[in-house]
Design a protein around this motif. Structure first.
Motif, PDB file in Angstrom:
ATOM      1  N   PHE A 145       0.915  -1.373  -0.038  1.00  0.00           N
ATOM      2  CA  PHE A 145       0.113  -0.098   0.015  1.00  0.00           C
ATOM      3  C   PHE A 145       0.844   1.192  -0.039  1.00  0.00           C
ATOM      4  O   PHE A 145       0.372   2.354  -0.437  1.00  0.00           O
ATOM      5  N   THR A 146       2.113   1.270   0.563  1.00  0.00           N
ATOM      6  CA  THR A 146       2.939   2.270   0.437  1.00  0.00           C
ATOM      7  C   THR A 146       3.077   2.867  -0.957  1.00  0.00           C
ATOM      8  O   THR A 146       3.253   3.989  -1.249  1.00  0.00           O
ATOM      9  N   ASN A 147       3.242   1.935  -1.915  1.00  0.00           N
ATOM     10  CA  ASN A 147       3.596   2.347  -3.291  1.00  0.00           C
ATOM     11  C   ASN A 147       2.150   2.458  -4.111  1.00  0.00           C
ATOM     12  O   ASN A 147       2.163   2.556  -5.339  1.00  0.00           O
ATOM     13  N   ALA A 148       1.114   2.129  -3.525  1.00  0.00           N
ATOM     14  CA  ALA A 148      -0.195   1.910  -4.547  1.00  0.00           C
ATOM     15  C   ALA A 148      -0.193   3.464  -5.087  1.00  0.00           C
ATOM     16  O   ALA A 148      -0.413   4.399  -4.261  1.00  0.00           O
ATOM     17  N   GLY A 149      -0.435   3.388  -6.543  1.00  0.00           N
ATOM     18  CA  GLY A 149      -0.697   4.806  -6.910  1.00  0.00           C
ATOM     19  C   GLY A 149       0.266   5.345  -7.761  1.00  0.00           C
ATOM     20  O   GLY A 149       0.351   6.265  -8.373  1.00  0.00           O
ATOM     21  N   THR A 150       1.596   4.689  -7.413  1.00  0.00           N
ATOM     22  CA  THR A 150       2.823   5.222  -8.129  1.00  0.00           C
ATOM     23  C   THR A 150       2.761   5.294  -9.629  1.00  0.00           C
ATOM     24  O   THR A 150       3.271   6.018 -10.316  1.00  0.00           O
ATOM     25  N   MET A 163      -7.671   1.931   4.609  1.00  0.00           N
ATOM     26  CA  MET A 163      -7.161   2.923   3.646  1.00  0.00           C
ATOM     27  C   MET A 163      -8.039   3.605   3.012  1.00  0.00           C
ATOM     28  O   MET A 163      -7.806   4.737   2.213  1.00  0.00           O
ATOM     29  N   LEU A 194      -9.216  10.817   7.671  1.00  0.00           N
ATOM     30  CA  LEU A 194      -8.492   9.628   6.924  1.00  0.00           C
ATOM     31  C   LEU A 194      -7.088  10.166   6.768  1.00  0.00           C
ATOM     32  O   LEU A 194      -6.943  10.798   5.465  1.00  0.00           O
ATOM     33  N   ASN A 212      -3.452   8.980   5.810  1.00  0.00           N
ATOM     34  CA  ASN A 212      -2.353   8.222   5.212  1.00  0.00           C
ATOM     35  C   ASN A 212      -2.171   8.429   3.804  1.00  0.00           C
ATOM     36  O   ASN A 212      -3.019   9.366   3.112  1.00  0.00           O
ATOM     37  N   THR A 213      -0.946   7.889   3.184  1.00  0.00           N
ATOM     38  CA  THR A 213      -0.675   8.292   2.094  1.00  0.00           C
ATOM     39  C   THR A 213      -1.787   8.059   0.873  1.00  0.00           C
ATOM     40  O   THR A 213      -1.643   8.785  -0.234  1.00  0.00           O
ATOM     41  N   GLN A 214      -2.458   7.000   1.088  1.00  0.00           N
ATOM     42  CA  GLN A 214      -3.471   6.903  -0.121  1.00  0.00           C
ATOM     43  C   GLN A 214      -4.418   8.093  -0.184  1.00  0.00           C
ATOM     44  O   GLN A 214      -5.078   8.494  -0.976  1.00  0.00           O
ATOM     45  N   ARG A 270      -2.573  10.437  -2.504  1.00  0.00           N
ATOM     46  CA  ARG A 270      -2.821   9.744  -3.760  1.00  0.00           C
ATOM     47  C   ARG A 270      -4.078  10.052  -4.294  1.00  0.00           C
ATOM     48  O   ARG A 270      -4.222  10.325  -5.484  1.00  0.00           O
ATOM     49  N   MET A 302      -4.745  11.750  -7.741  1.00  0.00           N
ATOM     50  CA  MET A 302      -5.305  11.297  -9.076  1.00  0.00           C
ATOM     51  C   MET A 302      -6.693  12.111  -9.355  1.00  0.00           C
ATOM     52  O   MET A 302      -7.221  12.142 -10.539  1.00  0.00           O
ATOM     53  N   GLU A 330       5.979  11.432   4.925  1.00  0.00           N
ATOM     54  CA  GLU A 330       5.904  10.949   3.379  1.00  0.00           C
ATOM     55  C   GLU A 330       4.609  11.648   2.939  1.00  0.00           C
ATOM     56  O   GLU A 330       4.652  11.826   1.665  1.00  0.00           O
TER      57      GLU A 330
END
Lengths: 136, 115
Positions: free
Chosen positions: A12-17, A100, B52, B54-56, B59, B63, B80
């Motif tokens: 999940f850390t790299n999801a979307g790269t 997430m 929420l 987090n990185t998502q 992201r 998008m 991050e």
């Protein structure tokens, strides 16, 4: 132009790269902003699906002057009933995926809404292939 | 509504974003469900209010072309997340107020809902 990107299940850390890279590439090529947004939302949903459900996958992106074709090929459990999976609200996502902010059964319907052509094929126990085509 | 007004109303802090306090936010959408955020078609001058962190979250906004995010309940914004937001020219704001209180105050002061 054809590009290939590996995706690791559970990462999940790299999801979307991959989606991020493709978005930047489409911008550089001067593709219409509306087409970029639809394509990238569809791609990101599908990329997150690989991370959420599969063991690993490969995303192939083919960019032409008039369209973009994206193939997401994963090795994973597959989808037993694609029609059911396409229905809003149906989900088999894990608690981790839900934490997430995903896993509400909205991904595949949203991919469809943001694709000009969508093909989903799956073999249970082997994996799933999602093909997205958007015209410029 | 200007970003600096939003920050003032919710006693917030500008975490990422340089000289943007005079930028305008037209409307807002409050959600912890990124799947819902990804269904928004018109994201021009839209601010996401969310708990929420987090990185998502970042992201998803990248998008969706959402440039401004307001994190509620003092949620930790990791390095991050900050890096990712900076890379994408985004504005991150943090408040200790709850999602309900934040949304209520901003709505009462004229910030429009998306739908």
């Amino acid at each position: 132009m054809v590009f290939e990107y590996p995706v690791q299940g559970g990462d999940f850390t790299n999801a979307g790269t991959v989606s991020s890279k493709v978005k930047k590439m489409m911008r550089q090529l001067g593709v219409d902003a509306g087409v970029i947004k639809r394509t990238i939302v569809a791609l990101y949903e599908a990329e997150v699906n690989i991370v959420a459900h599969a063991y690993k996958g490969v995303i192939t992106v083919q960019l032409d002057s008039d369209k973009i074709y994206i193939k997401l090929d994963d090795e994973g459990p597959g989808i037993p009933d694609i029609n059911q999976a396409m229905q809003r609200g149906y989900s088999t996502a894990s608690p981790e995926v839900r934490e997430m902010g995903f896993g509400a059964g909205m991904g595949l319907p949203n991919i469809k809404a943001n694709s000009d052509v969508l093909e989903v094929h799956s073999v249970v126990g082997k994996g799933t292939t999602v093909e997205i085509t958007n015209n410029f | 509504m200007k970003i600096k007004e939003i920050i003032s109303l919710v006693e917030g802090t500008l975490v990422v974003g340089g000289d943007v306090e005079n930028e305008e936010v037209t409307n807002a959408f409050a959600s912890d469900l990124m799947s819902d955020v990804l269904t928004i078609k018109d994201t021009d001058s839209l601010m996401l209010i969310t708990g929420l962190a987090n990185t998502q979250t970042i992201r998803t906004c990248e998008m969706s072309d959402i440039q401004i995010v307001l994190f509620v309940r003092g949620k930790n914004i990791t390095d991050e997340m900050k890096e990712l937001a900076e890379e994408n020219g985004m504005v991150l704001i943090q408040t200790n107020y709850t999602l309900f209180r934040t949304s209520g105050i901003l709505y009462a002061h004229g910030l429009s809902p998306l739908y």
